[in-house]
Design an enzyme around this catalytic site. Structure first.
Site, mmCIF file in Angstrom:
data_model
loop_
_atom_site.group_PDB
_atom_site.id
_atom_site.type_symbol
_atom_site.label_atom_id
_atom_site.label_comp_id
_atom_site.label_asym_id
_atom_site.label_seq_id
_atom_site.Cartn_x
_atom_site.Cartn_y
_atom_site.Cartn_z
ATOM 1 C CG HIS A 185 -28.675 41.742 7.210
ATOM 2 N ND1 HIS A 185 -29.310 42.782 7.870
ATOM 3 C CD2 HIS A 185 -29.427 41.498 6.107
ATOM 4 C CE1 HIS A 185 -30.386 43.142 7.199
ATOM 5 N NE2 HIS A 185 -30.487 42.372 6.118
ATOM 6 C CB CYS A 236 -32.457 40.265 4.322
ATOM 7 S SG CYS A 236 -31.546 40.708 2.824
#
Length: 418
Positions: A343, A361
């Site tokens: 992201h 992440c």
């Protein structure tokens, strides 16, 4: 007159000589000089000469049929009971219909000896069977039966991927996944009613595992990533299938998809860069910031589950207490059920390509996150290498590829079955 008389004698002599030749010729055509069997017609030629197609060929044995279950049977199991057997001759026709007039499809064995249904029968339904068999002479016999299947008191349901949210295409790492809402005891009985057909034909296998939430799940994947352009049709014929504890399936489901161009991203946690290859050719090299020492990113193969542009990320939902709570995270590509995403992470500006400092992440600049987001879809692959964390578990999203092929095959409930 004397010449006429002489000619007559000469012709008679020749005729006599000709008559003597006939029996010698017929004797030469008998069976190698063996004595003539008793009852053989004059001249030594058998009535069945020329392949046994003579008048005395015995008639074929009558055909005979047996239908299971017997006529009038009640509370018949939905799977593994219905069969039509030709105990003599071959099955030529079987028509099975339910009380709504729907026909049951079936398969006849190559030798014509047995017919069986392709899928389980419905619970609590009445069926009629009309069957025919024929002997070698074509003489037919018929058999009929009418019975009622057992009514289900307990049922199971299941979710599946790919589904309508994936559209009609899937990436080369895509798997077919079926997750059950109740434990499955007789996994073989369920797996026998699952099918996958691909063009071109591709080696693959089902394998049983536990989903991230602990539910029973069975996934199908090929030995290697799908070849782009492959067309895949799958079916779960589980209405009436018995899970082994008196629980029955209620629904049949399935679908078709085509494999897209190969998109494989490689996130190297040592170099802190992610390369993206399309059909084997690198088209992007993007700097990243992955999980820091306290929250390392899973390694191994991840498969894109879904994506959303704008999502709230709250650490409490993934068991990290109150580490973060960020609204409207852009260009989020979902990679694991435990909460791994790639992201946009503008708060880590200055760390991309230099330092791993996320909570697990794969963070990118907003511009680069958009590049990745726009390029990938369900089934595309992210291979994470040179990290410190263990490989993503198979049930955590679609970590199926982190199991070697032989181990994967052994996870089938039908492994080794004839």
């Amino acid at each position: 007159m004397p010449r006429f008389t002489g000619a007559t004698r000469t012709g008679a002599a020749r005729l006599a000589a000709g008559l003597l030749v006939v029996p010698l010729f017929l004797t030469a055509c008998s069976s190698g000089g063996d004595s003539k069997p008793e009852g053989t017609p004059s001249g030594g030629i058998s009535a069945d000469a020329g392949g046994g197609g003579g008048k005395n060929k015995p008639p074929a044995a009558p055909a005979a049929l047996a239908v299971t279950p017997a006529d009038g049977a009640k509370s018949v199991e939905t799977d593994g009971v219905l069969a039509v057997n030709a105990t003599s001759g071959k099955v030529t026709s079987v028509v099975v219909t339910d009380d709504k007039g729907k026909t049951v499809e079936g398969t006849t064995s190559p030798d014509g000896a047995k017919w069986t249904p392709k899928t389980p029968l419905a619970n609590g339904a009445k069926y009629t069977v009309a069957a025919k068999a024929a002997n070698a002479d074509g003489a037919e016999v018929t058999a009929n039966s009418s019975f009622t299947t057992i009514a289900a008191t307990k049922t199971f349901d299941y979710s599946f991927r790919p589904d309508e949210t994936d559209g009609d295409t899937l990436g080369v790492g895509g798997v077919i996944s079926i997750k059950f809402d109740k434990p499955i005891k007789d996994k073989a009985a369920i797996e026998r009613n699952l099918s996958v057909v691909s063009e071109p034909a591709t080696e693959g296998s089902w394998s049983w595992l536990k989903d991230h939430d602990g539910n029973d799940r069975v996934d199908y994947r090929p030995k290697e990533y799908w070849k782009p352009g492959t067309k895949v049709t799958w079916a779960a014929n589980l209405a009436g299938a018995k899970s082994g504890d008196g629980t029955y399936g209620e629904k049949n489901r399935g679908g078709t998809f085509t494999v897209r161009d190969s998109i494989v991203a490689t996130a190297d946690l040592a170099t802190k860069h992610m390369t993206i290859a399309k059909n084997g050719q690198v088209i992007h090299n993007l700097p990243i910031s992955a999980g820091g020492p306290s929250y390392p990113t899973w390694t191994g193969v991840m498969v894109v589950m879904d994506k959303v542009d704008g999502i709230r990320m709250n650490s409490e939902t993934v068991g990290l207490a109150n580490a973060y709570d960020i609204d409207n995270v852009r260009y989020a590509v979902h990679l694991s059920a435990s909460g791994t995403y790639s992201h946009a992470a503008p708060w880590n500006e200055g760390k991309f390509g230099k330092m791993n400092d996320s909570h697990g992440c794969i963070g990118l600049s907003t511009a680069n996150a958009k590049i990745f987001f726009d390029l990938v879809n369900s089934g595309d692959v992210v291979e994470v290498i040179n990290g410190t964390e263990k490989k993503l578990a198979p049930g955590n999203g679609f970590g199926d590829w982190n199991i070697d092929w032989e181990t994967w095959r052994k996870g089938s409930a039908l492994a080794g079955a004839a």
